[in-house]
Scaffold this motif. Structure first.
Motif, mmCIF file in Angstrom:
data_model
loop_
_atom_site.group_PDB
_atom_site.id
_atom_site.type_symbol
_atom_site.label_atom_id
_atom_site.label_comp_id
_atom_site.label_asym_id
_atom_site.label_seq_id
_atom_site.Cartn_x
_atom_site.Cartn_y
_atom_site.Cartn_z
ATOM 1 N N LEU A 183 -1.076 0.573 -5.599
ATOM 2 C CA LEU A 183 -0.707 1.482 -4.516
ATOM 3 C C LEU A 183 0.398 2.440 -4.963
ATOM 4 O O LEU A 183 0.320 3.657 -4.725
ATOM 5 C CB LEU A 183 -0.245 0.674 -3.300
ATOM 6 N N ILE A 184 1.415 1.916 -5.638
ATOM 7 C CA ILE A 184 2.514 2.764 -6.095
ATOM 8 C C ILE A 184 2.027 3.770 -7.125
ATOM 9 O O ILE A 184 2.356 4.963 -7.065
ATOM 10 C CB ILE A 184 3.648 1.893 -6.671
ATOM 11 N N ALA A 185 1.228 3.302 -8.089
ATOM 12 C CA ALA A 185 0.701 4.215 -9.106
ATOM 13 C C ALA A 185 -0.203 5.268 -8.473
ATOM 14 O O ALA A 185 -0.182 6.444 -8.856
ATOM 15 C CB ALA A 185 -0.064 3.417 -10.163
ATOM 16 N N GLY A 186 -1.011 4.863 -7.480
ATOM 17 C CA GLY A 186 -1.900 5.811 -6.807
ATOM 18 C C GLY A 186 -1.140 6.857 -6.016
ATOM 19 O O GLY A 186 -1.511 8.036 -6.009
ATOM 20 N N ILE A 187 -0.062 6.446 -5.349
ATOM 21 C CA ILE A 187 0.745 7.404 -4.592
ATOM 22 C C ILE A 187 1.385 8.415 -5.536
ATOM 23 O O ILE A 187 1.444 9.615 -5.248
ATOM 24 C CB ILE A 187 1.823 6.666 -3.767
ATOM 25 N N SER A 208 4.033 12.360 1.637
ATOM 26 C CA SER A 208 4.875 11.488 2.460
ATOM 27 C C SER A 208 4.140 11.024 3.704
ATOM 28 O O SER A 208 4.249 9.857 4.099
ATOM 29 C CB SER A 208 6.158 12.225 2.852
ATOM 30 N N LEU A 209 3.395 11.920 4.327
ATOM 31 C CA LEU A 209 2.640 11.541 5.525
ATOM 32 C C LEU A 209 1.593 10.480 5.207
ATOM 33 O O LEU A 209 1.474 9.474 5.915
ATOM 34 C CB LEU A 209 1.976 12.777 6.136
ATOM 35 N N LEU A 210 0.845 10.687 4.109
ATOM 36 C CA LEU A 210 -0.185 9.724 3.734
ATOM 37 C C LEU A 210 0.428 8.440 3.192
ATOM 38 O O LEU A 210 -0.015 7.340 3.512
ATOM 39 C CB LEU A 210 -1.119 10.354 2.688
ATOM 40 N N GLY A 211 1.462 8.587 2.349
ATOM 41 C CA GLY A 211 2.108 7.417 1.777
ATOM 42 C C GLY A 211 2.827 6.588 2.817
ATOM 43 O O GLY A 211 2.894 5.361 2.702
ATOM 44 N N GLY A 212 3.374 7.229 3.838
ATOM 45 C CA GLY A 212 4.054 6.494 4.889
ATOM 46 C C GLY A 212 3.115 5.600 5.675
ATOM 47 O O GLY A 212 3.499 4.525 6.131
ATOM 48 N N VAL A 213 1.874 6.022 5.821
ATOM 49 C CA VAL A 213 0.884 5.190 6.511
ATOM 50 C C VAL A 213 0.555 3.962 5.674
ATOM 51 O O VAL A 213 0.409 2.851 6.186
ATOM 52 C CB VAL A 213 -0.394 6.000 6.795
ATOM 53 N N ALA A 214 0.435 4.144 4.360
ATOM 54 C CA ALA A 214 0.068 3.041 3.473
ATOM 55 C C ALA A 214 1.265 2.135 3.195
ATOM 56 O O ALA A 214 1.228 0.931 3.480
ATOM 57 C CB ALA A 214 -0.490 3.593 2.166
ATOM 58 N N SER A 215 2.348 2.690 2.636
ATOM 59 C CA SER A 215 3.546 1.913 2.314
ATOM 60 C C SER A 215 4.706 2.871 2.118
ATOM 61 O O SER A 215 4.776 3.557 1.095
ATOM 62 C CB SER A 215 3.327 1.067 1.048
ATOM 63 N N SER A 216 5.623 2.895 3.081
ATOM 64 C CA SER A 216 6.779 3.780 2.958
ATOM 65 C C SER A 216 7.695 3.338 1.830
ATOM 66 O O SER A 216 8.383 4.160 1.217
ATOM 67 C CB SER A 216 7.545 3.812 4.291
ATOM 68 N N THR A 217 7.707 2.033 1.517
ATOM 69 C CA THR A 217 8.529 1.545 0.409
ATOM 70 C C THR A 217 7.997 2.043 -0.920
ATOM 71 O O THR A 217 8.757 2.518 -1.776
ATOM 72 C CB THR A 217 8.572 0.004 0.424
ATOM 73 N N ALA A 218 6.689 1.943 -1.113
ATOM 74 C CA ALA A 218 6.086 2.436 -2.353
ATOM 75 C C ALA A 218 6.267 3.944 -2.471
ATOM 76 O O ALA A 218 6.518 4.473 -3.566
ATOM 77 C CB ALA A 218 4.598 2.077 -2.381
ATOM 78 N N ALA A 309 5.637 1.282 -11.558
ATOM 79 C CA ALA A 309 4.905 0.415 -10.641
ATOM 80 C C ALA A 309 4.982 -1.049 -11.101
ATOM 81 O O ALA A 309 5.121 -1.960 -10.283
ATOM 82 C CB ALA A 309 3.445 0.866 -10.545
ATOM 83 N N LEU A 310 4.911 -1.273 -12.415
ATOM 84 C CA LEU A 310 5.029 -2.631 -12.945
ATOM 85 C C LEU A 310 6.421 -3.200 -12.687
ATOM 86 O O LEU A 310 6.567 -4.386 -12.354
ATOM 87 C CB LEU A 310 4.734 -2.629 -14.446
ATOM 88 N N GLN A 311 7.444 -2.371 -12.844
ATOM 89 C CA GLN A 311 8.814 -2.823 -12.580
ATOM 90 C C GLN A 311 8.975 -3.228 -11.120
ATOM 91 O O GLN A 311 9.609 -4.246 -10.811
ATOM 92 C CB GLN A 311 9.802 -1.709 -12.943
ATOM 93 N N PHE A 312 8.382 -2.436 -10.216
ATOM 94 C CA PHE A 312 8.466 -2.773 -8.802
ATOM 95 C C PHE A 312 7.688 -4.048 -8.501
ATOM 96 O O PHE A 312 8.099 -4.865 -7.666
ATOM 97 C CB PHE A 312 7.931 -1.624 -7.954
ATOM 98 N N GLY A 313 6.544 -4.255 -9.160
ATOM 99 C CA GLY A 313 5.776 -5.480 -8.978
ATOM 100 C C GLY A 313 6.568 -6.708 -9.392
ATOM 101 O O GLY A 313 6.519 -7.752 -8.725
ATOM 102 N N LEU A 314 7.328 -6.600 -10.494
ATOM 103 C CA LEU A 314 8.177 -7.707 -10.931
ATOM 104 C C LEU A 314 9.280 -7.972 -9.915
ATOM 105 O O LEU A 314 9.573 -9.131 -9.578
ATOM 106 C CB LEU A 314 8.773 -7.376 -12.298
ATOM 107 N N LEU A 315 9.903 -6.906 -9.410
ATOM 108 C CA LEU A 315 10.933 -7.049 -8.382
ATOM 109 C C LEU A 315 10.364 -7.704 -7.133
ATOM 110 O O LEU A 315 11.001 -8.571 -6.513
ATOM 111 C CB LEU A 315 11.519 -5.678 -8.051
ATOM 112 N N LEU A 316 9.153 -7.321 -6.751
ATOM 113 C CA LEU A 316 8.506 -7.900 -5.573
ATOM 114 C C LEU A 316 8.283 -9.397 -5.759
ATOM 115 O O LEU A 316 8.502 -10.185 -4.839
ATOM 116 C CB LEU A 316 7.169 -7.189 -5.334
ATOM 117 N N ALA A 317 7.859 -9.808 -6.952
ATOM 118 C CA ALA A 317 7.619 -11.225 -7.213
ATOM 119 C C ALA A 317 8.905 -12.035 -7.068
ATOM 120 O O ALA A 317 8.904 -13.138 -6.491
ATOM 121 C CB ALA A 317 7.041 -11.399 -8.615
ATOM 122 N N VAL A 318 10.022 -11.496 -7.568
ATOM 123 C CA VAL A 318 11.316 -12.188 -7.448
ATOM 124 C C VAL A 318 11.709 -12.345 -5.980
ATOM 125 O O VAL A 318 12.145 -13.421 -5.534
ATOM 126 C CB VAL A 318 12.399 -11.417 -8.225
#
Length: 416
Positions: A183-187, A208-218, A309-318
């Protein structure tokens, strides 16, 4: 009353004529009899597919295959004769005819939703020939590579990952974590193309409008990293606040579906936070930088950004491990703390959980407070991500809007 088989055949005829309408319009200047196939031929091809599928039950599936091969050969012969006359060797009409025959068969063999959707998509692809060709002519090697890389991590890697929980407390789900990476890479890639097509100004707002619907954090992470390549901190901060604004009505919508009785107490803090972000986003938009004075050449340096995106995925796992650990050791007494920790990554999961629990397990006041705390935490996290992935120039434009939203939420929460 029309019998079902006849109705399905009529649907097949309509779908074929839809595709034939586009083909006939495309070759409208061709002399009479000079077209390989037009609206009538495509309608009959689709109807032939439906009839062949109906005959498959008494005569066997071979009849459907045989008629399909015969139709393909006839279309191929017509194309060969036509190409010798005008030296046009494109086979789009032939392929469209084969697809139309298969659509006719699908109206009998499957649910109508699928063939109808395919017919509409086929017509759209055929009609936007010039647009697609124009886009291909202007795509760079880096852009093609970015599209293929996104397709690799989404369509190839994502489906093979196990969609189940692993690790301590079952906190880690490889499929869900990788889905956020995609999702992050796609945005990021979508933001690149939006700005390339419309300019940074409108592109950031659309993303921002489209990304906010999917994930405002991403979306926040993507725009924050973009600040290094596109020094427009006011515009990027406006985009992040706009995405945050969309998050609050999304929370209300989720609660309305699961437990509408919570809306009476929840709408005030969510509306206050949304208004706070919207007001600051409007002010930043009105005072945004003139992007014409900014060098946007660095924007196309690398359209596809996988490493962030990979860095954020690692942070999410923690954070997932941390939140599940708190749940395991503190239980019901730590529910608000769990809401705060859950808000570090996502508000949707905790919102749905608390809304369901408010039916019979916890009080409505506890659920409303927990959901609001998660929203406040997630709002503050956006400021942290902006500092982590962006720059201070972005943060000092973004933080006032986030802090205003949080203060308004706390005030309304204490007053209600």
């Amino acid at each position: 009353m029309i019998q079902e088989p006849l109705l399905l055949v009529l649907v097949a005829l309509a779908l074929g004529m839809l595709i034939g309408l586009q083909r006939g319009w495309h070759e409208r200047n061709t002399r009479a009899g000079g077209r390989i196939a037009g609206i009538r031929t495509f309608g009959l091809l689709s109807m032939a597919g439906a009839m062949a599928a109906l005959l498959a039950e008494p005569l066997g599936p071979g009849i459907t295959i045989g008629i399909g091969i015969a139709a393909a050969l006839l279309l191929g012969l017509a194309h060969w004769l036509d190409s010798g006359e005008d030296h046009d060797f494109g086979i789009t009409t032939v392929v469209a005819g084969i697809v139309t025959y298969l659509l006719g068969a699908m109206t009998i063999l499957t649910d109508l939703t699928l063939p109808v959707a395919i017919a509409v998509l086929t017509t759209i692809v055929l009609h936007f020939k010039q647009t697609l060709h124009h886009a291909l002519e202007h795509l760079s090697d880096r852009e093609i590579r970015g599209i293929l890389q996104l397709a690799l991590i989404s369509a190839v890697l994502l489906p093979v990952l196990p969609n189940q929980n692993y690790g301590p407390w079952g906190a880690l789900n490889p499929y869900e974590i990788w889905l956020l990476v995609v999702l992050i890479a796609g945005i990021s890639l979508a933001a690149y193309f939006a700005m390339r097509l419309t300019g940074p100004d409108k592109g950031v707002i659309i993303t921002s409008l489209l990304g906010g619907v999917a994930s405002s954090t991403a979306l926040t992470l993507s725009l924050a990293r973009m600040n290094a390549r596109l020094p427009l901190p006011r515009l990027l901060a406006c985009g992040i606040l706009l995405a945050a604004t969309i998050m609050y009505p999304r929370i209300l919508l989720e609660v309305a579906v699961v437990n509408p009785s919570l809306l009476g107490a929840l709408w005030a803090p969510m509306t206050a936070m949304g208004l706070g972000c919207a007001l600051m986003a409007t002010w930043l938009w009105r005072t945004r930088e003139p992007f014409g004075n900014v060098d946007t050449s660095h924007l196309s340096a690398e359209p596809f950004q996988l490493m962030p995106a990979l860095q954020f995925g690692l942070l999410l796992a923690v954070i997932m491990l941390l939140s599940h650990g708190i749940k395991a050791y503190m239980g019901e007494q730590g529910l608000w703390l769990v809401s705060i920790v859950a808000g570090l990554t996502d508000v949707d999961a905790i919102t749905l959980t608390l809304a369901r629990m408010a039916h019979d397990t916890i009080s409505q006041e506890t659920a409303v407070t927990g959901i609001t705390l998660a929203a406040i935490t997630n709002t503050l996290v956006k400021g942290g991500l902006a500092l982590f992935a962006g720059h201070w120039t972005l943060c000092k434009r973004l933080w006032p809007g986030l802090i205003l939203a949080v203060l308004l939420a706390m005030i309304t929460l204490m007053l209600t």
